[in-house]
Scaffold this motif. Structure first.
Motif, PDB file in Angstrom:
ATOM      1  N   THR A 274       0.834  -1.203   0.000  1.00 40.08           N
ATOM      2  CA  THR A 274       0.000   0.000   0.000  1.00 40.08           C
ATOM      3  C   THR A 274       0.864   1.247   0.000  1.00 40.08           C
ATOM      4  O   THR A 274       0.570   2.228  -0.699  1.00 40.08           O
ATOM      5  N   GLU A 275       1.936   1.223   0.760  1.00 47.40           N
ATOM      6  CA  GLU A 275       2.837   2.378   0.801  1.00 47.40           C
ATOM      7  C   GLU A 275       3.437   2.645  -0.579  1.00 47.40           C
ATOM      8  O   GLU A 275       3.507   3.797  -1.030  1.00 47.40           O
ATOM      9  N   ILE A 276       3.848   1.583  -1.246  1.00 45.50           N
ATOM     10  CA  ILE A 276       4.400   1.733  -2.597  1.00 45.50           C
ATOM     11  C   ILE A 276       3.326   2.218  -3.560  1.00 45.50           C
ATOM     12  O   ILE A 276       3.561   3.108  -4.391  1.00 45.50           O
ATOM     13  N   SER A 277       2.137   1.679  -3.453  1.00 42.97           N
ATOM     14  CA  SER A 277       1.047   2.020  -4.362  1.00 42.97           C
ATOM     15  C   SER A 277       0.658   3.489  -4.244  1.00 42.97           C
ATOM     16  O   SER A 277       0.367   4.152  -5.247  1.00 42.97           O
ATOM     17  N   THR A 305       2.023   1.119  13.532  1.00 44.48           N
ATOM     18  CA  THR A 305       0.961   2.116  13.699  1.00 44.48           C
ATOM     19  C   THR A 305       1.360   3.430  13.042  1.00 44.48           C
ATOM     20  O   THR A 305       0.525   4.108  12.438  1.00 44.48           O
ATOM     21  N   GLU A 306       2.624   3.788  13.151  1.00 46.49           N
ATOM     22  CA  GLU A 306       3.106   5.023  12.525  1.00 46.49           C
ATOM     23  C   GLU A 306       3.010   4.931  11.006  1.00 46.49           C
ATOM     24  O   GLU A 306       2.672   5.911  10.336  1.00 46.49           O
ATOM     25  N   SER A 307       3.294   3.753  10.477  1.00 47.76           N
ATOM     26  CA  SER A 307       3.206   3.560   9.026  1.00 47.76           C
ATOM     27  C   SER A 307       1.770   3.740   8.535  1.00 47.76           C
ATOM     28  O   SER A 307       1.518   4.426   7.541  1.00 47.76           O
ATOM     29  N   ILE A 308       0.812   3.143   9.259  1.00 47.41           N
ATOM     30  CA  ILE A 308      -0.588   3.246   8.858  1.00 47.41           C
ATOM     31  C   ILE A 308      -1.083   4.677   9.000  1.00 47.41           C
ATOM     32  O   ILE A 308      -1.779   5.198   8.123  1.00 47.41           O
ATOM     33  N   CYS A 309      -0.721   5.342  10.095  1.00 45.12           N
ATOM     34  CA  CYS A 309      -1.119   6.741  10.275  1.00 45.12           C
ATOM     35  C   CYS A 309      -0.568   7.618   9.151  1.00 45.12           C
ATOM     36  O   CYS A 309      -1.245   8.532   8.675  1.00 45.12           O
ATOM     37  N   GLY A 310       0.660   7.327   8.757  1.00 39.60           N
ATOM     38  CA  GLY A 310       1.260   8.096   7.670  1.00 39.60           C
ATOM     39  C   GLY A 310       0.510   7.918   6.365  1.00 39.60           C
ATOM     40  O   GLY A 310       0.261   8.882   5.633  1.00 39.60           O
ATOM     41  N   MET A 311       0.103   6.682   6.059  1.00 35.68           N
ATOM     42  CA  MET A 311      -0.628   6.419   4.817  1.00 35.68           C
ATOM     43  C   MET A 311      -2.030   7.018   4.850  1.00 35.68           C
ATOM     44  O   MET A 311      -2.495   7.604   3.865  1.00 35.68           O
ATOM     45  N   LEU A 312      -2.713   6.889   5.981  1.00 36.24           N
ATOM     46  CA  LEU A 312      -4.043   7.496   6.091  1.00 36.24           C
ATOM     47  C   LEU A 312      -3.942   9.018   6.043  1.00 36.24           C
ATOM     48  O   LEU A 312      -4.822   9.692   5.487  1.00 36.24           O
ATOM     49  N   GLY A 313      -2.860   9.555   6.616  1.00 38.83           N
ATOM     50  CA  GLY A 313      -2.643  10.995   6.538  1.00 38.83           C
ATOM     51  C   GLY A 313      -2.441  11.453   5.107  1.00 38.83           C
ATOM     52  O   GLY A 313      -2.941  12.515   4.704  1.00 38.83           O
ATOM     53  N   VAL A 321     -10.966  13.387   3.451  1.00 37.37           N
ATOM     54  CA  VAL A 321     -10.807  13.652   4.877  1.00 37.37           C
ATOM     55  C   VAL A 321     -11.402  12.558   5.752  1.00 37.37           C
ATOM     56  O   VAL A 321     -11.112  12.486   6.950  1.00 37.37           O
ATOM     57  N   VAL A 322     -12.247  11.704   5.167  1.00 34.71           N
ATOM     58  CA  VAL A 322     -12.807  10.597   5.951  1.00 34.71           C
ATOM     59  C   VAL A 322     -11.702   9.681   6.472  1.00 34.71           C
ATOM     60  O   VAL A 322     -11.913   8.926   7.433  1.00 34.71           O
ATOM     61  N   ALA A 323     -10.511   9.775   5.890  1.00 29.34           N
ATOM     62  CA  ALA A 323      -9.373   8.989   6.377  1.00 29.34           C
ATOM     63  C   ALA A 323      -9.074   9.323   7.834  1.00 29.34           C
ATOM     64  O   ALA A 323      -8.587   8.464   8.587  1.00 29.34           O
ATOM     65  N   ASP A 324      -9.387  10.544   8.256  1.00 29.81           N
ATOM     66  CA  ASP A 324      -9.146  10.948   9.644  1.00 29.81           C
ATOM     67  C   ASP A 324      -9.995  10.127  10.609  1.00 29.81           C
ATOM     68  O   ASP A 324      -9.587   9.862  11.747  1.00 29.81           O
ATOM     69  N   ALA A 325     -11.204   9.734  10.171  1.00 27.24           N
ATOM     70  CA  ALA A 325     -12.072   8.908  11.019  1.00 27.24           C
ATOM     71  C   ALA A 325     -11.474   7.516  11.209  1.00 27.24           C
ATOM     72  O   ALA A 325     -11.543   6.940  12.304  1.00 27.24           O
ATOM     73  N   PHE A 326     -10.879   6.984  10.148  1.00 27.93           N
ATOM     74  CA  PHE A 326     -10.224   5.684  10.254  1.00 27.93           C
ATOM     75  C   PHE A 326      -9.024   5.767  11.198  1.00 27.93           C
ATOM     76  O   PHE A 326      -8.782   4.852  11.992  1.00 27.93           O
ATOM     77  N   THR A 327      -8.282   6.870  11.113  1.00 30.93           N
ATOM     78  CA  THR A 327      -7.135   7.059  11.997  1.00 30.93           C
ATOM     79  C   THR A 327      -7.578   7.106  13.456  1.00 30.93           C
ATOM     80  O   THR A 327      -6.986   6.447  14.318  1.00 30.93           O
ATOM     81  N   ALA A 328      -8.633   7.878  13.737  1.00 34.08           N
ATOM     82  CA  ALA A 328      -9.129   7.991  15.114  1.00 34.08           C
ATOM     83  C   ALA A 328      -9.630   6.648  15.630  1.00 34.08           C
ATOM     84  O   ALA A 328      -9.378   6.278  16.787  1.00 34.08           O
ATOM     85  N   ASP A 329     -10.318   5.908  14.768  1.00 40.48           N
ATOM     86  CA  ASP A 329     -10.838   4.604  15.161  1.00 40.48           C
ATOM     87  C   ASP A 329      -9.698   3.640  15.497  1.00 40.48           C
ATOM     88  O   ASP A 329      -9.737   2.933  16.514  1.00 40.48           O
ATOM     89  N   LEU A 330      -8.686   3.626  14.651  1.00 41.40           N
ATOM     90  CA  LEU A 330      -7.565   2.719  14.880  1.00 41.40           C
ATOM     91  C   LEU A 330      -6.754   3.122  16.115  1.00 41.40           C
ATOM     92  O   LEU A 330      -6.284   2.256  16.864  1.00 41.40           O
ATOM     93  N   LYS A 331      -6.604   4.403  16.348  1.00 43.24           N
ATOM     94  CA  LYS A 331      -5.867   4.840  17.538  1.00 43.24           C
ATOM     95  C   LYS A 331      -6.568   4.365  18.808  1.00 43.24           C
ATOM     96  O   LYS A 331      -5.912   4.022  19.801  1.00 43.24           O
ATOM     97  N   SER A 332      -7.894   4.332  18.770  1.00 44.95           N
ATOM     98  CA  SER A 332      -8.657   3.816  19.902  1.00 44.95           C
ATOM     99  C   SER A 332      -8.377   2.324  20.099  1.00 44.95           C
ATOM    100  O   SER A 332      -8.209   1.843  21.232  1.00 44.95           O
ATOM    101  N   VAL A 333      -8.317   1.591  18.975  1.00 48.52           N
ATOM    102  CA  VAL A 333      -7.997   0.158  19.034  1.00 48.52           C
ATOM    103  C   VAL A 333      -6.595  -0.051  19.600  1.00 48.52           C
ATOM    104  O   VAL A 333      -6.374  -0.917  20.463  1.00 48.52           O
ATOM    105  N   TRP A 334      -5.653   0.749  19.150  1.00 46.15           N
ATOM    106  CA  TRP A 334      -4.271   0.599  19.596  1.00 46.15           C
ATOM    107  C   TRP A 334      -4.104   0.939  21.075  1.00 46.15           C
ATOM    108  O   TRP A 334      -3.310   0.300  21.765  1.00 46.15           O
TER     109      TRP A 334
END
Length: 339
Positions: A274-277, A305-313, A321-334
């Motif tokens: 995903t990062e490459i893509s 987690t930093e890698s995923i946050c970077g890609m969603l960012g 901007v809906v990517a921010d909701a995914f980031t917030a959701d995942l941070k809660s999981v983490w």
């Protein structure tokens, strides 16, 4: 559709900070975006009221309006509403036969992956599980124009099957279904697990056949469709295991779960590809929400987690901007996992 297109373009322009676009111009673009958005909705409503069957051109309107919501609404609720009550409903009103060929066919093949991801991400049912719709791809590819077929289409079929199992498991063991007799519940759980084993085997076969197809056709691994197919293969492989991993009702039942080591291998591949893509492939960034959300639920290190946050960012910076909701959701999981 014209006004929906204008809304998308104006909203994008309103967010650009390049030197050629001054703040007053960005403000005017934002006003124009929302004006065009509401005009599109009003005209679409009038069109629907005057025609029992949606025309081809109007199929794209709620799709574009949904993309507008992905760029504007951080919660993602607007996109779900447009897609669930707009695009999906129009497809169902027209029926599968209207999408075997022509522009209807192109629209269905474009939208199918978005509907699949919506159902998987939000754990909701999809009309694509219905027999008349599961048989549509076969009709499409058995037609005259099958030169654009890609193995990802077969993978999408398996993703739909996973979605169906997930929804039926949830419906069976949700709190208000406790009146189901224990014997009947156990039998139903066994049947669902058996379906899961069939899909697990089919996924393994799909990947083997996909690699052979790539070699036989000379299709490079960085082909955008192949990249997406590979990322989704890793994502749905984890998702299938998760249907059974997180539910204690399956603890004493054989299920198609995979080991932590195998899960980690899938996670590693999702993050790497995903990062490459995002840097090289010409793929819509919103298509990565599903695999990133699945991988995010299984990561074990801060680096991941930093890698995923970077890609969603990055996806958010591209306008979604809906990517921010995914980031917030995942941070809660983490946080709950102590990462």
């Amino acid at each position: 559709m014209y006004h929906a297109s204008i809304a998308l373009g104006a909203l994008d322009l309103s967010r650009r900070s390049v030197s050629t676009t001054l703040p007053p111009e960005r403000k005017d673009a934002a006003v124009g975006a929302f004006t065009a958005y509401h005009t599109s909705i009003a005209k679409l409503k009038a069109e629907i009221l005057s025609n029992n069957t949606p025309r081809d051109v109007n199929l794209w309107t709620p799709f574009f309006l949904g993309l507008f919501e992905l760029m504007h609404d951080v919660t993602g609720e607007g996109w779900v509403k447009h897609f669930l009550f707009g695009t999906s409903k129009m497809l169902q009103l027209r029926g599968p036969e209207a999408h075997v060929a022509g522009s209807g066919r192109s629209f269905f093949l474009t939208v199918r992956v978005f509907e699949i991801c919506r159902a998987l991400i939000y754990s909701e049912p999809t009309f694509l599980c219905q027999p008349e719709w599961t048989s549509l791809p076969t009709k499409i590819w058995n037609g005259d124009d099958n030169c654009h077929w890609h193995p990802k289409e077969s993978l999408f079929d398996l993703m739909i099957a996973c979605s169906s199992i997930s929804h039926r498991v949830w419906a069976l063991i949700k709190p208000d279904s406790s009146n189901c007799p224990n014997i009947s519940l156990h039998r139903a759980l066994l049947e669902l697990a058996a379906e899961g084993f069939v899909i697990r085997s089919a996924l393994a076969d799909w990947y083997t056949n996909f690699q052979k197809w790539s070699t036989d056709t000379g299709t490079p691994e960085y082909n955008p469709d192949s990249v997406l197919a590979t990322i989704y293969f890793h994502g749905i492989s984890i998702y299938l295991s998760g249907i059974f991993d997180y539910r204690t009702q399956f603890n004493k039942i054989p299920t198609p779960t995979i080991s932590q080591a195998v899960v980690q291998n899938h996670v590693d591949n999702i993050l790497r590809m995903t990062e490459i893509s995002l840097k090289t492939a010409n793929l819509a960034a919103v298509l990565f929400f599903f695999p990133l959300r699945v991988a995010g639920a299984r990561v074990t290190t801060a680096r991941e987690t930093e890698s995923i946050c970077g890609m969603l960012g990055e996806i958010s910076l591209r306008g979604f901007v809906v990517a921010d909701a995914f980031t917030a959701d995942l941070k809660s999981v983490w946080r709950r996992k102590g990462i």
